[in-house]
Design a protein around this motif. Structure first.
Motif, PDB file in Angstrom:
ATOM      1  N   PRO A 388     -14.832  14.783   3.350  1.00 28.24           N
ATOM      2  CA  PRO A 388     -16.131  14.251   2.927  1.00 28.24           C
ATOM      3  C   PRO A 388     -15.976  13.561   1.570  1.00 28.24           C
ATOM      4  CG  PRO A 388     -16.296  16.570   3.555  1.00 28.24           C
ATOM      5  CD  PRO A 388     -14.847  16.240   3.552  1.00 28.24           C
ATOM      6  N   SER A 389     -16.661  12.426   1.367  1.00 29.53           N
ATOM      7  CA  SER A 389     -16.362  11.612   0.190  1.00 29.53           C
ATOM      8  C   SER A 389     -16.646  12.356  -1.119  1.00 29.53           C
ATOM      9  CB  SER A 389     -17.110  10.295   0.257  1.00 29.53           C
ATOM     10  OG  SER A 389     -18.491  10.564   0.208  1.00 29.53           O
ATOM     11  N   GLY A 390     -17.708  13.174  -1.161  1.00 27.62           N
ATOM     12  CA  GLY A 390     -17.994  13.935  -2.388  1.00 27.62           C
ATOM     13  C   GLY A 390     -16.808  14.803  -2.779  1.00 27.62           C
ATOM     14  N   VAL A 391     -16.161  15.404  -1.768  1.00 29.30           N
ATOM     15  CA  VAL A 391     -15.015  16.277  -2.017  1.00 29.30           C
ATOM     16  C   VAL A 391     -13.833  15.455  -2.519  1.00 29.30           C
ATOM     17  CG1 VAL A 391     -13.371  17.862  -0.963  1.00 29.30           C
ATOM     18  CG2 VAL A 391     -15.740  17.828  -0.180  1.00 29.30           C
ATOM     19  N   THR A 392     -13.604  14.314  -1.880  1.00 32.64           N
ATOM     20  CA  THR A 392     -12.421  13.537  -2.267  1.00 32.64           C
ATOM     21  C   THR A 392     -12.559  13.038  -3.698  1.00 32.64           C
ATOM     22  OG1 THR A 392     -13.397  11.615  -1.208  1.00 32.64           O
ATOM     23  CG2 THR A 392     -11.776  12.810   0.049  1.00 32.64           C
ATOM     24  N   VAL A 393     -13.769  12.654  -4.097  1.00 33.36           N
ATOM     25  CA  VAL A 393     -13.965  12.190  -5.476  1.00 33.36           C
ATOM     26  C   VAL A 393     -13.652  13.318  -6.458  1.00 33.36           C
ATOM     27  CG1 VAL A 393     -15.684  11.371  -7.137  1.00 33.36           C
ATOM     28  CG2 VAL A 393     -15.635  10.408  -4.827  1.00 33.36           C
TER      29      VAL A 393
END
Ligand SMILES: [Zn+2]
Length: 462
Positions: A388-393
């Motif tokens: 999920p993008s929030g996690v990757t950031v």
């Protein structure tokens, strides 16, 4: 071609796996009863048998493996849930079925080839029950049909229990219509407010065990290669499946290999609602733990050993997978997986060994081809899901700064032991100002990047 060795719970030995038909290798795994979210323990067999499914597809070819996993959508727990919530049964089962599929896909599990629902196989269950009655293995009493356990001499062989042990150990339901307390229900009557189907014994519904026997017979035949499930199902569920299937169809062998995964613990304790350490796969995904991190932790323990879920493992798995992900960005995945990794899986699914080979390969990787093969092997093991993008950031920002966070955390700890609270407070406040979350525990100081993490501020700290 890899020679597959599997531990067979039926014979209690590791045996060479040789399928009945190499063109159609057949596996059945008991699936969920659909009335609630899958908890973490429910996911373990899904991931374990997904790895086996991937290995079989690799060895015998993608179109030569049939994997059946059922949905139990008629059950007293579902009826109870419908009553409590005032909702329609079919609404609950279809919603929960979709939840299950979404959550398991998030863990990188492939959909089985077939996912039958029990309610789609009622005529097949009735037919099997009629066969059992005709052969003298079952009897009707007060609208119920019961399996006559004494009619099957091999009863108890899988779990290695005697009838007396079973009576003592199991929550045996004593009922006036049973000839023997161990006899189990194949069919039971339904009142008008409960789901029911017409049958030679009146309107009623099937017992749980007959579902798997009828569905596996219909979809895989009287003999197939592998039957799997958690070891909590060995008795009575699998014992009863064997009794039903072997008595209804003595011409076949039913399942040749039985495979059972061990259970799961959380921080060294049994997961239970009363201990407050009970959580679902969805809870973890919603906390921002990527599904493949959960998968990685599952694979780091051999399936026949109890698995301990710990927060520390989750952090380590996340860091490892992130490192691997960064290094393999843009890699080509069309390569065959690493031969030694495949061989590790072929040794009774030795996934911890497979992961340690991967660690080694990553360290040694030099060429682009090494990296391509490494990435292809990760894909083969089911690690390919987007995070999920929030996690990757958040992980991206924290990546490479763990050492600095640890250094400051150690300084805080040293200052606290020296009772220099002015320094420890100053450092703690500085970390917090850099968006780092600081927890001071009995075991030490834990520093972790939070959503507002600012790497430049952290690195500027002295
Ligand atoms: Zn089953």
């Amino acid at each position: 071609m890899a020679d597959i060795q599997l531990y067979n719970s039926k014979t209690r030995t590791t045996e060479r796996f040789d399928p009945i038909d190499r063109n159609n290798v057949r596996m059945y795994v008991c699936g969920p009863t659909v009335y609630d979210r899958a908890h973490l323990g429910n996911a373990r067999p899904v991931v374990v048998f997904d790895v086996l499914f991937r290995l079989l597809r690799h060895v015998y070819g993608e179109d030569h493996v049939t994997y059946v996993r059922n949905f139990t959508d008629v059950d007293d727990k579902i009826n109870a849930r419908a009553r409590e919530s005032g909702r329609d049964i079919s609404e609950i089962t279809s919603e929960t079925t979709q939840w299950f599929l979404d959550d398991m896909r998030a863990l990188g599990a492939l959909d089985p080839t077939q996912m039958p629902r029990a309610t789609g196989f009622i005529p097949q269950m009735i037919e099997m029950i009629e066969r059992l009655i005709a052969k003298g293995h079952a009897y009707e009493a007060e609208g119920h049909v019961l399996f006559d356990v004494k009619s099957y001499t091999d009863y108890g062989k899988l779990s290695g229990r005697s009838l007396d042990d079973m009576i003592a150990g199991a929550r045996v339901e004593v009922a006036p219509y049973k000839r023997d307390p161990m006899d189990f229900v194949l069919w039971k009557p339904s009142t008008d407010d409960l789901p029911g189907w017409d049958s030679p014994w009146g309107r009623g519904r099937p017992g749980w065990h007959i579902e798997c026997s009828a569905m596996s017979y219909d979809l895989l035949g009287d003999s197939f290669d592998i039957h799997g499930g958690g070891n909590d199902l060995t008795f009575p569920h699998h014992e009863n499946e064997i009794a039903q299937s072997c008595c209804a169809h003595p011409e076949g062998q039913f399942a040749r290999f039985w495979m059972h995964n061990e259970m799961l613990q959380v921080e060294g304790k049994k997961m239970s609602k009363s201990l407050g350490n009970f959580f679902t796969v969805r809870d973890l995904l919603d906390q921002g733990i990527p599904g493949e991190v959960i998968r990685f932790i599952f694979l780091s323990t051999h399936y026949r050993k109890p698995m301990d879920w710990t927060e520390k493992k989750a952090e380590e798995a996340r860091d490892t997978l992130w490192k691997w992900r960064k290094a393999t960005e843009g890699a080509v995945t069309a390569f065959r997986p690493d031969r030694e990794v495949v061989e590790a899986l072929a040794r009774d699914l030795n996934t911890p060994l497979a992961l340690s080979i991967l660690h080694q390969r990553f360290k040694e990787a030099k060429s682009g081809e090494d990296i391509n093969r490494f990435r292809s092997t990760l894909d083969f093991l089911g690690f390919g899901k987007e995070w999920p993008s929030g996690v990757t950031v958040a992980v991206e920002k924290a990546y490479g700064h763990a050492a600095k966070m640890q250094e400051i955390a150690d300084q805080i700890e040293a200052a606290r032991s020296a009772k220099d609270f002015a320094t420890s407070d100053r450092l703690r406040d500085a970390l917090i100002a850099a968006g780092v979350e600081v927890k001071i525990t009995k075991e030490g100081v834990i520093a972790e990047a939070g959503p507002a993490f600012d790497p430049a501020k952290l690195e500027a700290l002295k």
